[in-house]
Design a protein around this motif. Sequence first.
Motif, PDB file in Angstrom:
ATOM      1  N   LEU A 386       0.849  -1.197   0.000  1.00  0.00           N
ATOM      2  CA  LEU A 386       0.000   0.000   0.000  1.00  0.00           C
ATOM      3  C   LEU A 386       0.880   1.240   0.000  1.00  0.00           C
ATOM      4  O   LEU A 386       1.820   1.335   0.788  1.00  0.00           O
ATOM      5  CB  LEU A 386      -0.877  -0.008   1.257  1.00  0.00           C
ATOM      6  N   ASN A 439     -10.796   8.232   6.202  1.00  0.00           N
ATOM      7  CA  ASN A 439     -10.447   7.780   4.857  1.00  0.00           C
ATOM      8  C   ASN A 439      -9.001   8.105   4.512  1.00  0.00           C
ATOM      9  O   ASN A 439      -8.388   7.460   3.663  1.00  0.00           O
ATOM     10  CB  ASN A 439     -11.382   8.494   3.878  1.00  0.00           C
ATOM     11  N   PRO A 442      -5.423   5.101   5.315  1.00  0.00           N
ATOM     12  CA  PRO A 442      -5.750   3.727   4.912  1.00  0.00           C
ATOM     13  C   PRO A 442      -4.851   2.672   5.553  1.00  0.00           C
ATOM     14  O   PRO A 442      -5.294   1.569   5.824  1.00  0.00           O
ATOM     15  CB  PRO A 442      -5.599   3.745   3.393  1.00  0.00           C
ATOM     16  N   ASN A 587      -6.488   3.204  -6.356  1.00  0.00           N
ATOM     17  CA  ASN A 587      -7.846   3.154  -5.796  1.00  0.00           C
ATOM     18  C   ASN A 587      -8.254   4.530  -5.283  1.00  0.00           C
ATOM     19  O   ASN A 587      -7.634   5.077  -4.386  1.00  0.00           O
ATOM     20  CB  ASN A 587      -7.882   2.142  -4.640  1.00  0.00           C
ATOM     21  N   CYS A 591     -11.984   2.915   1.142  1.00  0.00           N
ATOM     22  CA  CYS A 591     -11.508   1.540   1.355  1.00  0.00           C
ATOM     23  C   CYS A 591     -12.261   0.814   2.467  1.00  0.00           C
ATOM     24  O   CYS A 591     -11.966  -0.334   2.771  1.00  0.00           O
ATOM     25  CB  CYS A 591     -10.008   1.537   1.628  1.00  0.00           C
ATOM     26  N   GLY A 596     -14.108  -0.289  -3.020  1.00  0.00           N
ATOM     27  CA  GLY A 596     -12.821   0.108  -2.450  1.00  0.00           C
ATOM     28  C   GLY A 596     -12.264  -0.953  -1.515  1.00  0.00           C
ATOM     29  O   GLY A 596     -11.061  -1.217  -1.466  1.00  0.00           O
ATOM     30  N   GLY A 600      -9.580  -3.067  -3.344  1.00  0.00           N
ATOM     31  CA  GLY A 600      -8.401  -2.351  -2.837  1.00  0.00           C
ATOM     32  C   GLY A 600      -7.763  -2.989  -1.624  1.00  0.00           C
ATOM     33  O   GLY A 600      -6.605  -2.719  -1.308  1.00  0.00           O
ATOM     34  N   THR A 611      -1.295  -1.504  -4.063  1.00  0.00           N
ATOM     35  CA  THR A 611      -2.420  -0.560  -4.130  1.00  0.00           C
ATOM     36  C   THR A 611      -1.951   0.844  -3.770  1.00  0.00           C
ATOM     37  O   THR A 611      -1.288   1.040  -2.750  1.00  0.00           O
ATOM     38  CB  THR A 611      -3.528  -0.975  -3.143  1.00  0.00           C
ATOM     39  N   THR A 613      -3.539   4.271  -2.752  1.00  0.00           N
ATOM     40  CA  THR A 613      -4.841   4.828  -2.338  1.00  0.00           C
ATOM     41  C   THR A 613      -4.835   6.343  -2.453  1.00  0.00           C
ATOM     42  O   THR A 613      -3.916   6.999  -1.964  1.00  0.00           O
ATOM     43  CB  THR A 613      -5.137   4.422  -0.889  1.00  0.00           C
ATOM     44  N   PRO A 615      -7.108   9.181  -1.232  1.00  0.00           N
ATOM     45  CA  PRO A 615      -8.316   9.497  -0.444  1.00  0.00           C
ATOM     46  C   PRO A 615      -9.045  10.730  -0.965  1.00  0.00           C
ATOM     47  O   PRO A 615      -8.501  11.527  -1.725  1.00  0.00           O
ATOM     48  CB  PRO A 615      -7.767   9.749   0.967  1.00  0.00           C
ATOM     49  N   TRP A 626      -5.004  11.116  -9.071  1.00  0.00           N
ATOM     50  CA  TRP A 626      -5.100   9.688  -9.437  1.00  0.00           C
ATOM     51  C   TRP A 626      -4.552   9.438 -10.838  1.00  0.00           C
ATOM     52  O   TRP A 626      -3.911   8.411 -11.090  1.00  0.00           O
ATOM     53  CB  TRP A 626      -6.524   9.171  -9.265  1.00  0.00           C
TER      54      TRP A 626
END
Length: 1605
Positions: A386, A439, A442, A587, A591, A596, A600, A611, A613, A615, A626
């Motif tokens: 992650l 969020n 993660p 993602n 999550c 998600g 994810g 992954t 992430t 947020p 992203w």
Amino acid sequence: MFFLESLSYSLKWLFPHRPYVPSSRVIFGKVMADCGVDLYALPKEVRDQLAELDLELSEGDITQKGFEKKRAKLLASYLPNADVTLPDVQLSGGHSGEPTTSPEASGPSTSSASKHHRTHRSGGARDERYRSDIHTEAVQAALAKHKEEKMALPMPTKRRSALVQSPGDACTPPDTSSASEDEGSLRRKAAFSVALAQGLQSPDYWINHSVQSSSTSSSASSTLSHGEPKSQPQPQPAASVLADVLAHMHIENSVSPDVTSSATAQDRGSRMDLPPAVRGMSRGQSRSSMLDTADGVPVNSRVSTKIQQLLNTLKRPKRPPLSEFFLDDSEEIVEVPQLDPNTPKPEGRQIIPVKGEPLGVVSNWPPALQAALARWGATQAKSPALTVLDITGKPLYTLTYGKLWSRSLKLAYTLLNKLGTKTEPVLQPGDRVALVYPNSDPSMFWVAFYGCLLAEVIPVPIEVPLSKQDAGSQQIGFLLGSCGVSLALTSEVCLKGLPKTQNGEIIQFKGWPRMKWVVTDTKYLTKPSKDWQPHIPTANTDTAYIEYKASKEGTVMGVAVSKISMLTHCQALTQACNYCEGETLVNVLDCKKDMGLWHGILTSVMNRIHTITVPYSVMKACPMSWVQRVHIHKARVALVKCRDLHWAMMAHKDQKDTNLSSIRMLIVADGANPWSVSSCDAFLNVFQSHGLKPEVICPCATSPEALTVAIRRPGARGAPLPARAILSMGGLSHGVIRVNTEDKNSALTVQDVGHIMPGALMCIVKPDGSPQLCKTDEIGEIVISSRAGGTMYYGLPGVTKNTFEVIPVNQSGAPLGEVPFTRTGLLGFVGPGSLVFVVGKIEGLLMVSRRRHNADDLVATALAVEPVKTVYRGRIAVFSVTVFYDERIVIVAEQRPDASEEDSFQWMSRVLQAIDSIHQVGLYCLALVPANTLPKTPLGGIHICETKQNFLEGNLHPCNILMCPHTCVTNMPKPRQKQPDVGPASMLVGNLVAGKRIAQATGRELGVLEDQDLIRKHQFLSDALQSRAQTDPDHILYVLLNAKGVAVCTATCAQLHKRAEKITATLIERGGLNTGDNVVLLYPPGIDLIAAFYGCLYAGVIPVTVRPPHPQNLAATLPTVRMIIDVSKAACILTTQPLMRILRSREAAASVNVKTWPIIIDTDDLPRKRPPQIYKPPTAEMLAYLDFSVSTTGMLTGVKMSHAAVSTLCRSIKLQCELYSSRQIAICLDPYCGLGFVLWCLSSVYSGHQSILIPPLELESSLPLWLSTLSQYKIRDTFCSYSVMELCTKGLGTQTELLKARGVNLSCVRSCVVIAEERPRLTLTQSFSKLFKDVGLSSRAVSTAFGSRVNLAICMQGTAGPDPSTVYVDMKSLRHDRVRLVERGAPQSLPLMESGTILAGVRVIIVNPETRGPLGDSHLGEIWVNSLHSASGYYTIYGEESLQADHFNTKLSFGDPNTLWARTGYLGFIKRTELLDASGDRHDALFVVGSLDETLELRGLRYHPIDIETSVSRAHRSIAESAVFTWTNLLVVVAELSGSEQEALDLVPLVTNVVLEEHHLIVGVVVIVDPGVIPINSRGEKQRMHLRDSFLADQLDPIYVAYNM
């Protein structure tokens, strides 16, 4: 290969054979070619500008007309002739098909087009999903069609102070939908000016700008009038002429003001009265002057004009038209819209279940998800699991699989071994634990989730509660309670951010169980001992985790996912998405739940995916983050929502070097939303030049219960793209699939969401009722049978069965098998090739008149009405409320702070029309609220359930509202047709046959006075006073109290007689009066008034008592006095010195002509003179006095009371109340008319009892005065008015303990009689009795009296009769002029209390007011009375003698033709009760229902205003008082607002709802005013006609006036 049992060939015709319809760019290129222009021969900057224009059009920032105009200007120099218009093609912006992949077509959409792309509109949570250029064009076309109808809607009237925005407006909107608008503002202004040029300058422009001068404050505050615009003078339409005529008629017939209106500044009525021009008019004056103005306001004022506009709008036919319908009086039947024979019906065959591909068996798939983590943690410890980003979108840190494994182990060990003791651990395997992580963190969530799985406790991820009253917090509490959660895991940072008490403890959140909080940061975790290993069993049916889900009603439930389901789901996703070990996934989703979580966190760990992430907080700050991550990490898969696609498009202009060619799968999580297709197309248009391949866009359909339902697999390069369905919205609303051929404006283009998941079985069943299989061309709910779905709603077995254990049945009702299916909550159908199409969700489904509408479709239509200047795009809530047996659609949106009233109203009007045109459904209510005031979900979306709750509870606080009940309420019963009248004889015979007696009742016998001396003494009151002054001179008749309860004046028999003689002498000496002249008595309540009355009787003149004007409010009260003086032709005025000075003052001269007063005599310091003789009337039929009063309908009437009537009335009261010389009574009434005057001035002299007089005005400065007097003097009988009782109830209701402490004791009170000319106010009398029970008041003491203009006292609860009885009547039957008795508590029941025992010597009969025939027992009719004390006639009603005869001396048309009756003008009925009266006979009770003049005739039914007002006052806590009246067949409701002005608009829908629900009437106008505006007379009765006149003359200064469309 897919294993398909059936291919639905019957649907192939629905889908276009071509793989795509060209985008607007392709069409545009073609158009250029048609015009003889080679697009690519144009200079680059022109091409850029054209591309920019094209983009503006596709996004709705410019109108079609503006687009064509600007394009023509750009191309002018390159064309043979400059006139370029688009041929009639469908501008689709890719809505109807994928954009082409050819370089020629994508040429203009390269980065050159994006160079000028602006950031001025960053969308909200529900934003660009709905962007649809076809739809925008459809809306424009629909609006253009409406524009031809030339409908001018009346704009609401708002007071300036109500325009001040609430504190919520001061906040800047959050980043979700506000952004820098500098760049776009010029462009938007240009676009708006085009719109203005198109629509706003035409004569039918919605809100015309002519300003009408007006002298009233509310006119000054709202200068908009709605006639024709000034720029184009037009002939006056017939409608406005009608308005003029109506307005003039209304003024001409307007009646005199209330003589009885109270004389205090604080009095509610003092602010409201008729205009002086009307009030001061004497009988002989010309009326022509009145037609022009009323107090300086043109009578055809703004209000009347707007009502006329409203009437015009209501002339439009409703949709659907009402079918013929007969209403049976005895039953409440609601119009059921008949089914249209042309309604499309499903024609296909029954659907066959669709199977997904088999779930492949792979040898190295782990036996459980935890085993996969253990494997990667051991073998690939350094592999990244992650990557977390900081707020700027840059990588903050990377969590490796080794770290994830070791931290999860630590947490599992800590949870099981370190929270309690060895003997009493806090957690056991299988316990539920809440995961509370933001969020933006993660990694902590990942560790907590896997730590729980390893400890075999069940994680329940929830949102971080932001405040004690957080939207949805209570529902989360319900979830935690149903799952039995008592422990929450969180991070240290999150814990610090939670709201705390003053002691530093975390607050108890609303609805939550008691929680223990555990921080899971690494430093607080314990390393497991070497011998400890987590137990990782093979996946079984035990619950692995619980995912929360909010229902349509707002309740939050937990969907339990078993260990085997979790593993199978990961395997199915791996197969469907073809995940490979070591891939990178970006993602953007939450999550904690849904896609998600599934992709994810779960599937990514199973496949050792890296992954990244992104947020929500990072996306808000850096919308391109992203896309940058995909580019930098060469990510293979991205997980996004339409919102993220849109944000990236809006922000991509600076990213020239972004490359998206690495993506093999762009999973669109909300791709099942029909409006996602345009977002996907628009994103592809922009990013295809950045390497994005069309076939990688993969929409999917998901459901909290069934997890992933279907997903589009990535296509092969160059293969034909999936087809789309262009469906008719009309067909969809009937639940059938029809290709849209007729009206392109009401089409819905949907994209497929691929095939169902591997290993699953799918059916389509009917969404309501039993789960019957649908036909192939029918829309239904998708149900799934799969090992990879949720298993239950945790802790809710009842709800679980209906969702997770559904067995579909065929048309004959036979079950399809034994395999249970799970309802997904998705509405859709199966297309060719077993592709799944979703058209909406059950929770967004609005069922209106048996037709289905999708909330998202309505949002899309609303957003297509150019909302740029008015509302925030992402903040619209659509829901339905149940009103009057059907669902009604409500739209609530947040308004921009800079939007003007006019912009907002215009936008709302256009939304109404667009939705009506495109969806064929009427909106019930459209409300705009200030920015940032709608309740939000944790991720920034609108909390629909909470919004709906606020709407229904009146807590929404809108700043603009438009109600359209006339359009959308189509199930009203047909208006009642009056049947041919049954003759009175037939009715009488019918009653006899039915065994019903004639409804009549009689009071006890008066008895005959034998003694001639008594006859002489009691025939004339003047004789009675003289007699008492001789026989009992020192007996005190009257005691007058002041506010302190001190007796300021007393009068013995002799004193009163002598004082009367002095006045008589003065009258004879100074007045120059003739016998029978009228003399006005202008006194404050007191003994002077009584003395002056007897002085007039001694002099042989006729007294007329008039309430004195209020010194602080002469302008409103003096014209009333003047009018009575003029109408009664008074020859003289008797008054006090202070009042005489007021009558002659300069202030008085401003209101009336003070030079023309009759002779004014002040009676304060009269010389001691005796008159030469005392007048003796030759006959008792001679006139004794005139009684002037204003009825509640505003009719000023003076009635003539003869000496005979007076003495009979006094005798009846004496007998009923047992009044003798030794008795004391207390009177708290106004002494100017009716029974109040009789009790104050006449009764004591006749009966000899002592009257303690309490002027009601004194109660305003000393509330307990009346009650403490009753206690102090130990009074047994007291008389008061409703206004006095209300004052005590409201002011002293909470102070009974204080009264008790002061020694107030009401146990002595035997009867407390309320004097009134109306239906008994049961609620008030009961409240009074209950409140003062604590100070000894008997529950039987309170009763009412009833009198009318023709007979001042018909009923009065005496000492001997039975207690007043109460019955419950069906309100529906009353509307039909019938009485149906029901049980207490029955729906629509109305409690009615008997109006008191009928007085001695009085006969009452109930008569049909039209046929004048007698009616049977318990029938509703007019109350007629026969009595010796009835008035002898009206005094001068402009020579209408026929009216006099009709009201005072009328006969029955059948039955007893000889008796003369007086008509009271009140409706009521008589019921024979089981109780016995004094003579031992069964007691006949008289129930008064209401005044005939006041009733409202609507829809052929008769309504009593008080019933509607009772409902209205109950609708919202801030409604202090209300009044209703009709104007040109519209029901107008005026409500006094006791709360803040911010709540004013909350009342409009609630008032409309309650009147529709309880009375089946549509309110035409809702007027919100300040407390005290509704005028109330001294008897506590509302003066509704005064209110109506003031409203129409625009004199109310309302806070808000809403005209319901």
